[in-house]
Design a protein around this motif. Sequence first.
Motif, PDB file in Angstrom:
ATOM      1  N   THR A 161       0.842  -1.199   0.000  1.00 16.16           N
ATOM      2  CA  THR A 161       0.000   0.000   0.000  1.00 16.16           C
ATOM      3  C   THR A 161       0.878   1.251   0.000  1.00 16.16           C
ATOM      4  O   THR A 161       2.082   1.184   0.264  1.00 16.16           O
ATOM      5  CB  THR A 161      -0.926   0.033   1.225  1.00 16.16           C
ATOM      6  N   GLU A 162       0.273   2.391  -0.256  1.00 14.13           N
ATOM      7  CA  GLU A 162       1.013   3.647  -0.317  1.00 14.13           C
ATOM      8  C   GLU A 162       1.582   4.049   1.038  1.00 14.13           C
ATOM      9  O   GLU A 162       2.565   4.785   1.098  1.00 14.13           O
ATOM     10  CB  GLU A 162       0.114   4.754  -0.849  1.00 14.13           C
ATOM     11  N   ASP A 163       0.968   3.579   2.128  1.00 17.82           N
ATOM     12  CA  ASP A 163       1.451   3.973   3.455  1.00 17.82           C
ATOM     13  C   ASP A 163       2.391   2.947   4.076  1.00 17.82           C
ATOM     14  O   ASP A 163       2.659   2.969   5.272  1.00 17.82           O
ATOM     15  CB  ASP A 163       0.277   4.251   4.398  1.00 17.82           C
ATOM     16  N   GLY A 164       2.903   2.020   3.266  1.00 14.80           N
ATOM     17  CA  GLY A 164       3.932   1.107   3.734  1.00 14.80           C
ATOM     18  C   GLY A 164       3.448  -0.203   4.317  1.00 14.80           C
ATOM     19  O   GLY A 164       4.255  -0.986   4.831  1.00 14.80           O
ATOM     20  N   TYR A 185      -8.075  -8.162   5.253  1.00  7.93           N
ATOM     21  CA  TYR A 185      -8.055  -6.809   5.794  1.00  7.93           C
ATOM     22  C   TYR A 185      -6.790  -6.546   6.616  1.00  7.93           C
ATOM     23  O   TYR A 185      -6.132  -7.469   7.100  1.00  7.93           O
ATOM     24  CB  TYR A 185      -9.265  -6.575   6.704  1.00  7.93           C
ATOM     25  N   ARG A 186      -6.500  -5.285   6.818  1.00 12.64           N
ATOM     26  CA  ARG A 186      -5.390  -4.896   7.695  1.00 12.64           C
ATOM     27  C   ARG A 186      -5.560  -5.512   9.085  1.00 12.64           C
ATOM     28  O   ARG A 186      -6.641  -5.468   9.666  1.00 12.64           O
ATOM     29  CB  ARG A 186      -5.337  -3.382   7.847  1.00 12.64           C
ATOM     30  N   GLY A 187      -4.468  -6.089   9.583  1.00  5.63           N
ATOM     31  CA  GLY A 187      -4.498  -6.685  10.911  1.00  5.63           C
ATOM     32  C   GLY A 187      -5.035  -8.097  10.945  1.00  5.63           C
ATOM     33  O   GLY A 187      -5.043  -8.731  11.998  1.00  5.63           O
ATOM     34  N   SER A 198      -0.539  -6.653   7.217  1.00  5.15           N
ATOM     35  CA  SER A 198      -0.029  -5.790   8.283  1.00  5.15           C
ATOM     36  C   SER A 198      -1.014  -4.663   8.555  1.00  5.15           C
ATOM     37  O   SER A 198      -2.019  -4.506   7.859  1.00  5.15           O
ATOM     38  CB  SER A 198       1.326  -5.213   7.890  1.00  5.15           C
ATOM     39  N   GLY A 199      -0.711  -3.857   9.574  1.00  9.19           N
ATOM     40  CA  GLY A 199      -1.543  -2.701   9.876  1.00  9.19           C
ATOM     41  C   GLY A 199      -2.583  -2.976  10.942  1.00  9.19           C
ATOM     42  O   GLY A 199      -2.655  -4.064  11.517  1.00  9.19           O
TER      43      GLY A 199
END
Length: 265
Positions: A56-59, A109-111, A116-117
């Motif tokens: 993703t754009e935010d790493g 999904y994230r997490g 990640s995230g």
Amino acid sequence: MIRRILKALGIGVLVYLLLCAGLYIWQDKILFQPKSLTPDYSFSFAQPVKEYFIPTEDGNRLHALFFHSPLPNRGLVLYFHGNADNLQRWGEYASDFTNLGYDVLMLEYRGYGKSSGMPNKEDFYSDAEWFQAWAQKNIPYPRLIIYGRSMGSAVASHLASVVPPDLLILETPFDEIKTVHPLLRMFFLFPPRNNFSNKENLSKVTCRKVLIHGTSDWIVPISSALRLKPLLSETDQLVVIEGGGHKNLRDFDLYHQTLKQALTE
């Protein structure tokens, strides 16, 4: 006697307010119930699967599973799952679509799982858009289907409002997240931080829509789905499965008949 009654009422109000406060504080843990997986976890399904990691754009990195249909290709299903577990559970449902000639790409999904995230609505929505753009570049398809289940129905309906697919299918959808469970309706005095809303999204969706719900769903009551009916056009469907619950619609012939009709007509 009056003093005792007032005292009891006061205690009752205090307990109610404490429950409301607790629900507000812990709402994300109640809503998001991910199960993480180690990076080397090996998936086991009855059909072949390919893994992708999408930066993703935010790493962060989003994990996805791709199931290829052995039949002549009819299109691609982008699948957005419910609020719990990970793709080891949800990947089992890919056969409902591959058996009808559709490839399936499932986003984690994230997490959740190997992604990640941290989970939150805004990132889920933007990740869905990023996911679709990635799929368009990397996986050719003649027809795009967006499918969302439970919490994922709001992610799917948001994406369909931004990138119109050929068809949007929602399983066990709700109008707004705060209506999904009796306890939430009783104790949610404040707006939820992650206000997933099919009601808001569907008003902007222009493609054909098929909604599937059961009459015995105790997590997302049928009344919540029925409130979406005014947002449907004459060509859309709200299919109600008598006796269907939140987790067992696949056990009913009407579910598979509905999918086959929507995906092969």
